[in-house]
Design a protein around this motif. Structure first.
Motif, mmCIF file in Angstrom:
data_model
loop_
_atom_site.group_PDB
_atom_site.id
_atom_site.type_symbol
_atom_site.label_atom_id
_atom_site.label_comp_id
_atom_site.label_asym_id
_atom_site.label_seq_id
_atom_site.Cartn_x
_atom_site.Cartn_y
_atom_site.Cartn_z
ATOM 1 N N UNK A 63 0.830 -1.210 0.000
ATOM 2 C CA UNK A 63 0.000 0.000 0.000
ATOM 3 C C UNK A 63 0.865 1.260 0.000
ATOM 4 N N UNK A 64 1.907 1.276 0.815
ATOM 5 C CA UNK A 64 2.792 2.436 0.872
ATOM 6 C C UNK A 64 3.539 2.633 -0.450
ATOM 7 N N UNK A 65 3.980 1.546 -1.060
ATOM 8 C CA UNK A 65 4.682 1.646 -2.336
ATOM 9 C C UNK A 65 3.769 2.200 -3.427
ATOM 10 N N UNK A 66 2.515 1.760 -3.454
ATOM 11 C CA UNK A 66 1.580 2.264 -4.446
ATOM 12 C C UNK A 66 1.282 3.740 -4.216
ATOM 13 N N UNK A 67 1.166 4.126 -2.962
ATOM 14 C CA UNK A 67 0.850 5.519 -2.634
ATOM 15 C C UNK A 67 2.012 6.466 -2.926
ATOM 16 N N UNK A 68 3.212 6.026 -2.653
ATOM 17 C CA UNK A 68 4.359 6.942 -2.716
ATOM 18 C C UNK A 68 5.079 6.910 -4.056
ATOM 19 N N UNK A 69 5.090 5.811 -4.766
ATOM 20 C CA UNK A 69 5.798 5.730 -6.038
ATOM 21 C C UNK A 69 7.296 5.582 -5.838
ATOM 22 N N UNK A 103 9.973 7.668 -6.131
ATOM 23 C CA UNK A 103 10.827 8.686 -5.529
ATOM 24 C C UNK A 103 11.832 9.248 -6.516
ATOM 25 N N UNK A 104 12.827 9.966 -5.982
ATOM 26 C CA UNK A 104 13.825 10.651 -6.806
ATOM 27 C C UNK A 104 15.219 10.081 -6.550
ATOM 28 N N UNK A 134 15.145 1.630 -9.582
ATOM 29 C CA UNK A 134 15.622 0.282 -9.305
ATOM 30 C C UNK A 134 15.252 -0.126 -7.876
ATOM 31 N N UNK A 135 15.399 0.784 -6.943
ATOM 32 C CA UNK A 135 15.031 0.509 -5.554
ATOM 33 C C UNK A 135 13.532 0.241 -5.439
ATOM 34 N N UNK A 136 12.743 1.010 -6.178
ATOM 35 C CA UNK A 136 11.288 0.810 -6.191
ATOM 36 C C UNK A 136 10.947 -0.580 -6.730
ATOM 37 N N UNK A 137 11.575 -0.966 -7.825
ATOM 38 C CA UNK A 137 11.366 -2.303 -8.387
ATOM 39 C C UNK A 137 11.670 -3.369 -7.348
ATOM 40 N N UNK A 138 12.776 -3.231 -6.665
ATOM 41 C CA UNK A 138 13.185 -4.229 -5.672
ATOM 42 C C UNK A 138 12.207 -4.276 -4.493
ATOM 43 N N UNK A 139 11.714 -3.129 -4.065
ATOM 44 C CA UNK A 139 10.746 -3.100 -2.964
ATOM 45 C C UNK A 139 9.438 -3.770 -3.386
ATOM 46 N N UNK A 140 8.983 -3.490 -4.606
ATOM 47 C CA UNK A 140 7.788 -4.160 -5.110
ATOM 48 C C UNK A 140 8.002 -5.668 -5.154
ATOM 49 N N UNK A 141 9.153 -6.086 -5.648
ATOM 50 C CA UNK A 141 9.453 -7.513 -5.775
ATOM 51 C C UNK A 141 9.497 -8.207 -4.411
#
Length: 126
Positions: free
Chosen positions: A81-87, A89-90, A96-103
């Motif tokens: 939920x937090x990842x979807x809400x925040x996206x 980042x910069x 790449x960090x976002x991809x890894x957190x989603x995974x």
């Protein structure tokens, strides 16, 4: 899109064991080390895949009673939920960090569903 909206719009069918294995392989690919960091286009493709997998799996697990989910799934749902809400980042490694957190969240959902669908022992009373 909020977590609940994603869960409401995603299909409710739990993936088969072979589909869960393929999702696990996608997670492994996304969680490769720094030396395997994908280029921008591949990263974007993998993010789209993780969002698709995660939407489906989050929907499947949220339809289960909370008592059956366990702490790991509860944490993964919160992270999702937090990842979807925040996206993403910069910064140079944000995508790449976002991809890894989603995974990592998708991997938690996948492992939980694999454990639930794994056949029990042939002789349960022995």
């Amino acid at each position: 899109m909020t977590h609940q909206k994603a869960a409401d719009s995603a299909p409710t069918v739990v993936p088969s064991a072979s589909e869960l294995e393929l999702i696990a392989l996608d997670c492994d690919r996304a969680l490769g080390g720094f030396e395997n960091q994908p280029g921008a286009a591949e990263n974007a493709r993998q993010v789209a895949i993780m969002l698709d997998h995660g939407g489906q799996l989050a929907s499947s697990v949220t339809r289960l009673p909370e008592a059956e989910r366990g702490v790991r799934v509860a944490g993964a749902l919160q992270d999702w939920a937090e990842l979807l809400d925040r996206g993403p980042g910069d910064g140079p490694f944000a995508n790449w960090t976002y991809l890894r957190a989603l995974a990592r969240a998708v991997r938690s959902f996948t492992q939980f569903l694999q454990e639930r669908t794994r056949p029990g022992p042939f002789w349960p009373d022995r």
